[in-house]
Design an enzyme around this catalytic site. Structure first.
Site, short mmCIF file in Angstrom:
data_model
loop_
_atom_site.label_atom_id
_atom_site.label_comp_id
_atom_site.label_asym_id
_atom_site.label_seq_id
_atom_site.Cartn_x
_atom_site.Cartn_y
_atom_site.Cartn_z
N ARG A 120 0.82 -1.24 0.00
CA ARG A 120 0.00 0.00 0.00
C ARG A 120 0.84 1.27 0.00
NH1 ARG A 120 -3.09 -3.02 3.84
NH2 ARG A 120 -4.76 -4.10 2.75
N LYS A 142 2.09 11.23 -11.61
CA LYS A 142 1.25 10.33 -12.38
C LYS A 142 2.04 9.06 -12.63
CE LYS A 142 -1.97 13.12 -15.04
NZ LYS A 142 -2.41 13.47 -16.41
N GLU A 184 7.43 17.52 -25.50
CA GLU A 184 6.81 17.93 -24.23
C GLU A 184 7.32 19.33 -23.82
OE1 GLU A 184 4.39 16.19 -22.90
OE2 GLU A 184 4.72 14.06 -23.30
N LYS A 220 5.47 22.93 -14.72
CA LYS A 220 4.70 21.75 -14.29
C LYS A 220 4.43 21.82 -12.79
CE LYS A 220 3.84 16.95 -14.66
NZ LYS A 220 4.01 15.70 -15.36
N GLU A 230 -5.86 16.55 -11.10
CA GLU A 230 -6.42 16.82 -12.44
C GLU A 230 -7.94 17.01 -12.45
OE1 GLU A 230 -4.24 14.91 -15.71
OE2 GLU A 230 -6.20 14.58 -16.63
N ARG A 234 -4.77 21.01 -14.50
CA ARG A 234 -3.75 20.03 -14.90
C ARG A 234 -4.05 19.42 -16.26
NH1 ARG A 234 -0.39 15.60 -11.27
NH2 ARG A 234 0.84 14.85 -13.03
N ASN A 238 -2.24 17.93 -20.90
CA ASN A 238 -2.58 16.88 -21.85
C ASN A 238 -2.71 17.41 -23.28
OD1 ASN A 238 -2.72 14.94 -19.81
ND2 ASN A 238 -4.82 15.56 -19.30
N HIS A 241 -2.31 15.16 -26.24
CA HIS A 241 -2.22 13.78 -25.75
C HIS A 241 -3.42 12.91 -26.12
CE1 HIS A 241 1.23 15.25 -23.64
NE2 HIS A 241 1.43 14.12 -23.00
N HIS A 245 -2.25 9.79 -27.87
CA HIS A 245 -2.45 8.42 -27.38
C HIS A 245 -3.12 7.56 -28.45
CE1 HIS A 245 -2.16 9.58 -22.83
NE2 HIS A 245 -0.98 9.42 -23.39
N HIS A 257 5.90 8.03 -27.73
CA HIS A 257 5.01 9.00 -27.07
C HIS A 257 5.29 10.43 -27.54
CE1 HIS A 257 2.49 10.59 -23.87
NE2 HIS A 257 3.44 11.46 -23.60
P1 NAD Z 1 11.57 5.28 -22.36
O1 NAD Z 1 11.57 5.23 -20.89
O2 NAD Z 1 11.11 4.05 -23.07
O3 NAD Z 1 13.01 5.68 -22.88
C1 NAD Z 1 13.25 5.74 -24.28
C2 NAD Z 1 14.42 4.86 -24.69
O4 NAD Z 1 15.63 5.50 -24.30
C3 NAD Z 1 14.45 3.48 -24.02
O5 NAD Z 1 14.81 2.53 -24.99
C4 NAD Z 1 15.54 3.61 -22.96
O6 NAD Z 1 16.21 2.37 -22.72
C5 NAD Z 1 16.48 4.60 -23.59
N1 NAD Z 1 17.22 5.43 -22.65
C6 NAD Z 1 16.73 6.06 -21.56
N2 NAD Z 1 17.67 6.85 -21.03
C7 NAD Z 1 18.79 6.71 -21.77
C8 NAD Z 1 20.08 7.29 -21.73
N3 NAD Z 1 20.39 8.22 -20.84
N4 NAD Z 1 20.99 6.89 -22.66
C9 NAD Z 1 20.65 5.97 -23.61
N5 NAD Z 1 19.43 5.42 -23.71
C10 NAD Z 1 18.51 5.79 -22.80
O7 NAD Z 1 10.64 6.47 -22.92
P2 NAD Z 1 10.47 8.01 -22.55
O8 NAD Z 1 10.33 8.69 -23.85
O9 NAD Z 1 11.46 8.48 -21.57
O10 NAD Z 1 9.06 8.00 -21.78
C11 NAD Z 1 7.88 7.66 -22.45
C12 NAD Z 1 6.87 7.20 -21.43
O11 NAD Z 1 6.61 8.23 -20.49
C13 NAD Z 1 5.54 6.82 -22.04
O12 NAD Z 1 5.12 5.58 -21.51
C14 NAD Z 1 4.61 7.92 -21.59
O13 NAD Z 1 3.27 7.48 -21.46
C15 NAD Z 1 5.21 8.30 -20.27
N6 NAD Z 1 4.87 9.64 -19.79
C16 NAD Z 1 4.44 9.77 -18.51
C17 NAD Z 1 4.14 11.02 -18.02
C18 NAD Z 1 3.72 11.17 -16.59
O14 NAD Z 1 3.32 12.27 -16.19
N7 NAD Z 1 3.81 10.15 -15.77
C19 NAD Z 1 4.31 12.15 -18.82
C20 NAD Z 1 4.76 11.99 -20.13
C21 NAD Z 1 5.05 10.72 -20.59
N1 GLY Z 2 2.01 14.56 -18.35
C1 GLY Z 2 0.75 15.07 -17.93
C2 GLY Z 2 0.62 15.27 -16.47
O1 GLY Z 2 1.53 15.02 -15.72
O2 GLY Z 2 -0.41 15.67 -16.02
#
Ligand code: NAD
Ligand code: GLY
Length: 351
Positions: A120, A142, A184, A220, A230, A234, A238, A241, A245, A257
């Protein structure tokens, strides 16, 4: 080192600088007493930085076990979530221990959801290593995994106890992945900061990376401080998005993404102008900045395909969809659109 303080349901600091990983153990010790650490990372990031982080944590007195999974969006799954739960139970991890997410948004989202759920809730720290994770996913709480029906459909709001963004890690990021994070960054300029948007028009993101990350985190932070769960403001984050998505879903997650959000922002901006939700066509501002950062502005899917894929979006109620559209230069607004009008909106946005 730059710092930004977040005051949501938890207060925590985002640290932005270079060479942070070498002393990450000592930094974490400032906020968390010695305990067991579950270090969670994908195979690519762990092979680059895992041992360095592990050594620093161990040298500082933490006991570390690691959970490493194959990289890629598919990893944000219920299956991996379950594996982390079992791994922690087998290793007798307790509620006073710590999860550390080392990687991009996939690692951060998966680890955060695991941290929110195991016993939890256990503390977790974000160490983002992509541009996208530094400016967006590591801050604000998130967390989620994907379901077959769509992205991020199973998750929780759960804040980390600290974020450490070491810009040196961006040196190993493939150029395309760096650029994807820029989507972003541009989003923040479009939704809330005209001055920052002008900065992005006139300056190179890579050359100003620490400033850019700090500014995005500040924007942010302000939004999350006002509306962590949200209910309103907030939703602005999006922008691009809902359609983004849908693009990711249509591509079976082969379109990243960041690239999907870039295209989604263009469709939302043009669509809004064409259907009269915006007075000006701000795609004239948006598209050159996206192109300068080598981001796509179109995709091969039809408006009907994108419409169908967007129906599972979390921003949908029974018969309306929340859409974020430009109101002024550097300012967006939240609008409601009847679901039946969404296909026409997308179609207009693609012309
Ligand atoms: P990711 O985590 O898959 O990283 C992209 C690629 O880069 C991967 O193959 C990883 O192994 C590689 N990588 C990461 N750091 C590296 C480094 N320093 N050197 C070499 N390679 C490296 O993708 P991302 O683009 O970072 O994140 C996308 C995800 O984030 C999606 O799932 C999206 O939905 C999510 N997201 C979440 C929020 C939130 O608020 N929680 C906001 C935006 C996006
Ligand atoms: N990436 C959108 C949020 O954090 O609300």
């Amino acid at each position: 080192m730059e710092t930004v303080k977040v005051s949501a349901s938890k207060e925590y600091t985002v640290h932005i600088g270079s060479g942070i990983l070498e002393s990450i153990g000592e930094k974490i010790k400032e906020i968390k007493r010695l305990c067991r650490v579950v270090l969670i990372s994908d195979d690519t990031v762990f092979s680059l930085y895992g041992e360095k982080v592990k050594k620093s944590l161990t040298d500082s007195g933490y006991s570390v076990c690691e959970f490493v999974f194959p990289h890629g969006e598919d990893a944000k799954s219920l299956e991996n979530f379950g594996k982390i739960m079992e791994f922690c139970a087998e290793n007798s991890i307790t509620r006073t221990d710590l999860f550390v997410a080392l990687g991009g948004g996939v690692t951060g989202d998966l680890t955060g959801f695991a941290a929110a759920s195991y016993l939890r809730g256990v503390d977790f720290v974000q160490i983002p290593t992509t541009v996208l994770a530094m400016v967006d996913s590591s801050v604000g709480g998130k967390t989620a995994v994907n379901l077959n029906a769509g992205k991020n459909l199973c998750g929780a709001f759960y804040q980390p106890i600290a974020v450490y963004a070491d810009c040196e890690t961006l040196n190993t990021l493939p150029e395309e992945t760096f650029n994807e994070g820029c989507a972003e960054i541009i989003k923040y300029g479009m939704i809330l900061d005209g001055e920052f948007l002008t900065f992005l028009q006139n300056n190179d993101i890579r050359e100003n990376i620490e400033y850019v990350i700090k500014r995005c985190v500040e924007i942010k932070r302000d939004v999350v401080n006002h509306d962590e769960f949200e209910k309103g403001e907030r939703k602005l984050l999006n922008f691009g998005h809902t359609i983004g998505h849908a693009i990711e879903k249509c591509s079976n997650l082969t379109i990243s993404h960041g690239n999907a959000v870039a295209i989604g922002m263009v469709i939302a901006t043009k669509g809004a102008y064409e259907v009269g939700m915006s007075d000006e066509d701000f795609s004239d501002t948006l598209i050159p900045i996206l192109q300068k950062n080598k981001l796509p502005i179109t995709c091969e899917y039809s408006a009907e395909e994108l419409f169908r894929a967007s129906l599972s979006d979390k921003k949908r109620s029974l018969d309306t969809m929340s859409l974020i559209v430009p109101e002024e230069y550097g300012l967006c607004k939240i609008m409601k659109l009847p679901v039946e009008d969404l296909q026409n909106f997308i179609e207009k946005g693609m012309n």
